[in-house]
Design a protein around this motif. Structure first.
Motif, PDB file in Angstrom:
ATOM      1  N   ALA A  92       0.878  -1.080   0.177  1.00 37.43           N
ATOM      2  CA  ALA A  92      -0.141  -0.081  -0.215  1.00 37.43           C
ATOM      3  C   ALA A  92       0.800   1.377  -0.008  1.00 37.43           C
ATOM      4  CB  ALA A  92      -1.078  -0.179   1.007  1.00 37.43           C
ATOM      5  N   ARG A  93       2.035   1.109   0.664  1.00 40.37           N
ATOM      6  CA  ARG A  93       2.920   2.205   0.610  1.00 40.37           C
ATOM      7  C   ARG A  93       3.694   2.524  -0.521  1.00 40.37           C
ATOM      8  NH1 ARG A  93       4.862   1.236   6.882  1.00 40.37           N
ATOM      9  NH2 ARG A  93       2.972   1.732   7.770  1.00 40.37           N
ATOM     10  N   ILE A  94       4.229   1.171  -1.145  1.00 33.88           N
ATOM     11  CA  ILE A  94       5.279   1.304  -2.050  1.00 33.88           C
ATOM     12  C   ILE A  94       4.652   1.740  -3.430  1.00 33.88           C
ATOM     13  CG2 ILE A  94       6.646  -0.129  -3.592  1.00 33.88           C
ATOM     14  CD1 ILE A  94       7.445  -1.589  -0.883  1.00 33.88           C
ATOM     15  N   ARG A  95       3.313   1.276  -3.541  1.00 30.71           N
ATOM     16  CA  ARG A  95       2.767   1.603  -4.867  1.00 30.71           C
ATOM     17  C   ARG A  95       2.419   3.090  -5.115  1.00 30.71           C
ATOM     18  NH1 ARG A  95      -3.185   0.715  -6.905  1.00 30.71           N
ATOM     19  NH2 ARG A  95      -2.876   0.289  -8.925  1.00 30.71           N
ATOM     20  N   PHE A  96       2.346   3.728  -4.137  1.00 29.63           N
ATOM     21  CA  PHE A  96       2.332   5.272  -4.278  1.00 29.63           C
ATOM     22  C   PHE A  96       3.456   6.051  -3.982  1.00 29.63           C
ATOM     23  CE2 PHE A  96      -2.232   3.465  -3.471  1.00 29.63           C
ATOM     24  CZ  PHE A  96      -2.706   3.678  -4.537  1.00 29.63           C
ATOM     25  N   PHE A  97       4.474   5.480  -3.892  1.00 28.59           N
ATOM     26  CA  PHE A  97       5.727   6.021  -3.679  1.00 28.59           C
ATOM     27  C   PHE A  97       6.182   6.630  -5.229  1.00 28.59           C
ATOM     28  CE2 PHE A  97       8.079   3.510  -0.450  1.00 28.59           C
ATOM     29  CZ  PHE A  97       7.612   4.177   0.535  1.00 28.59           C
TER      30      PHE A  97
END
Length: 161
Positions: A92-97
């Motif tokens: 969830a975090r990496i996808r929107f980095f």
């Protein structure tokens, strides 16, 4: 869910291509720089299509890679399952980095992968890789944007203009 419809055949074909790229012979000078293609492609699918990929796919791809590459049976499965677990946990975090931060995250995962490989080799008494191989995560990190954009374009059928 995205309105863009992805092509189902891209996942198995991309993983098969990644396995084949790992089999390509390279000159001894370039051998240490070989990126872990299978991990890079699997990372893309774990981030972008978690409903179609997961720990089971990582384990199966790892076993197939172990059989094809002739390494310790289960080593690549362990490495890919650890990578998949971390990616699923932080997806969830990496996808929107932004892409630069994604590159760093993927580089860290590839470095972690080499550490796991070195630990496995030490535990079973196999020789570890020479120090030159520790440069390969940097190349994998540099290739991440290309792989990401390429797989996205093939998956959704977009063409460059």
């Amino acid at each position: 869910m995205s309105r863009l419809r992805d092509k189902v055949w891209v996942l198995p074909v991309s993983l098969l291509l990644a396995l084949m790229l790992g089999l390509l012979p390279l000159p001894m000078v370039l051998q240490p720089l070989r990126p872990y293609w299978l991990a890079l492609v699997l990372a893309y699918w774990l981030i972008e299509a978690p409903e179609r990929s997961g720990l089971g796919l990582a384990f199966g791809c790892g076993l197939l890679a172990d059989l094809l590459y002739g390494g310790l049976l289960g080593e690549q499965s362990l490495r890919l399952v650890i990578l998949a677990f971390i990616l699923q946990r932080f997806r969830a975090r990496i996808r929107f980095f932004p892409m630069s931060q994604q590159m760093l995250a993927v580089g860290g995962l590839l470095l972690n992968d080499l550490i796991v490989s070195a630990v496995v080799h030490v535990v079973v008494g196999e020789p570890t890789l020479p120090w030159a191989y520790w440069w390969s995560p940097l190349l994998g990190m540099a290739l991440w944007p290309v792989i990401f954009v390429l797989l996205d374009a093939v998956r959704f059928g977009r063409r460059g203009r």
